[in-house]
Write an enzyme that holds these catalytic residues in place. Sequence first.
Site: not given
Length: 570
Positions: A224, A240, A242, A247, A405, A459, A463-464, A546
């Site tokens: 993604r 970024e 992913n 998810s 990253k 950064k 992740e997360g 989002r």
Amino acid sequence: MGVAASSSSLLSLSSHQHHSFLLTTTTFSSQIKTKLDSRSHFSFNPTSKNIPFESHLQILAHSPTTHLTICGFHWKVGTLKCGRLREMETEVGVGANTLLDLHGVDQDLVEKIAFDALVWSSLHGLLVGDKTAQRSGKVPGVGMVHAPFSLLPMSFPENQFNMACEVAPIFNELVDRVSLDGKFLQDSLSRTKKVDVFTARLLDIHSKMLEINKKEDIRLGLHRSDYMLDEQTKLLLQIELNTISSSFPGLSSLVTELHRNLLIHYGDQLGLDSKKIPGNTAVKQFAEVLAKAWTEYNNPRAVVLVVAQPEERNMYDQHWLSSVLKERHNVTTIRKTLAEIDTEGELLPDGTLLVSGQAVAVVYFRAGYTPIDYPSESEWRARLLMEQSSAVKCPSISYHLAGTKKIQQELAKPNVLERFLDNKEDIAKVRKCFAGLWSLDDSEIVSHAIEKPKLYVMKPQREGGGNNIYGEDVRETLLRLRKEGFEENAAYILMQMIFPSVSPTFLMRDGICHKDHAISELGIYGAYLRNKEKVIMNEQCGYLMRTKVSSSNEGGVAAGFAVLDSIYLT
């Protein structure tokens, strides 16, 4: 490359949201009490050594009336009655793409839409585990609550949406080619390895695979790429890419259906057309490519292994995918934690991975992307076991590393894309998406970030969500690193702060309708499957929108920062 971890600000889940929002805390104060005084805008050239900023003062008018911009339309709305409404402390309308001014919208209509949306969510499985219920992350059907969502879709320029979809297959191919260059991955992350234990452990597994000349003939990626639309330049800039645990293919598809359903019923009253919400087949296409990978493995008795966290309140997003896999493709999934895989897993001499006595064709990671997923050596043994096997990994260790990253920053350097992509037009399209990205070795950029920290985000290789550094903390961290020595610099990159449009909107969470200023981040899913020289699938496959309150720097839904949304094309 690879976004967003936990916060009490919204829903607090454990699933990887890939994806942090890179936002400004200067656009609004956390309370947004009066008006926006000023804002800095700038264009970045990620390949330039020169300081690429110019600040411009933009004064936005203060309006005496509460306004909302939804689907690009300007609403004037009073207090809602749905549950309770947390009022904004401001009446500013910012960044609105006003297509129609809907004066005098009836409050009861908004309340009815919110009520119907909650009913639809409950009936159609737009659900997550309720963090207040003790077993909601372990036992399906216990302690369920609707997933946080925007009441109506967010407007988005159709040409920018189409461009993001167009480059998805190019990014898929880029990840695959980068993953095959083990030396590039190892060299690019060599300094990071010295100061970041988690990245070092991943690189150690990668090194072991290189030493035994482990070949991944069947390569599967479910990616993604996350973007924000910069308000001043109108450029769609990548936050970024992913490559592990991308998810919400299940729940994002449902939110699209929810919004279409609401506009079918209320579109005439709102002046909105449900056909302007693009279809979202993410969960169907995720299931399709997983099924194709299962077929390529060529063992009809094998299963797809979903690697899950011990407590997963976002389990229903994952169960939607497993359900579609079974119903449409007759492929069985099993769910195991890394610790369970260590205990129950076995590697046969021919490379077959057995878990609980079942052969595994595909390993689909929805865990393993963050250090907290590896509390002991047991979890690391499980990761190595799976990498050593002949099972198709989604992702493999090399795909995982390609999403870090640092690799994102390396790819933004001059002439690096040309190392992996041949087509000049494709290179230009990808490069156009890059925001400013720099190593902390760039002393000029570091000095400028210390001087103007609100123009940057730091950064780490994580992740997360909840890991990035913003605002004055950027200055403090850079000054500390400068004082203590530059070795730890390799643990971070600097990235341009993106300034998207801010619009008031309705956010639904825990049965409550919130009215707040918000910004949005667009994620485009991509699916890639290859068996040796044959590319079986390379497609854009759905999207994740989002939306989050503008005062928050992070953006993961499961991490508790944002809500699920869909797109209204303008």
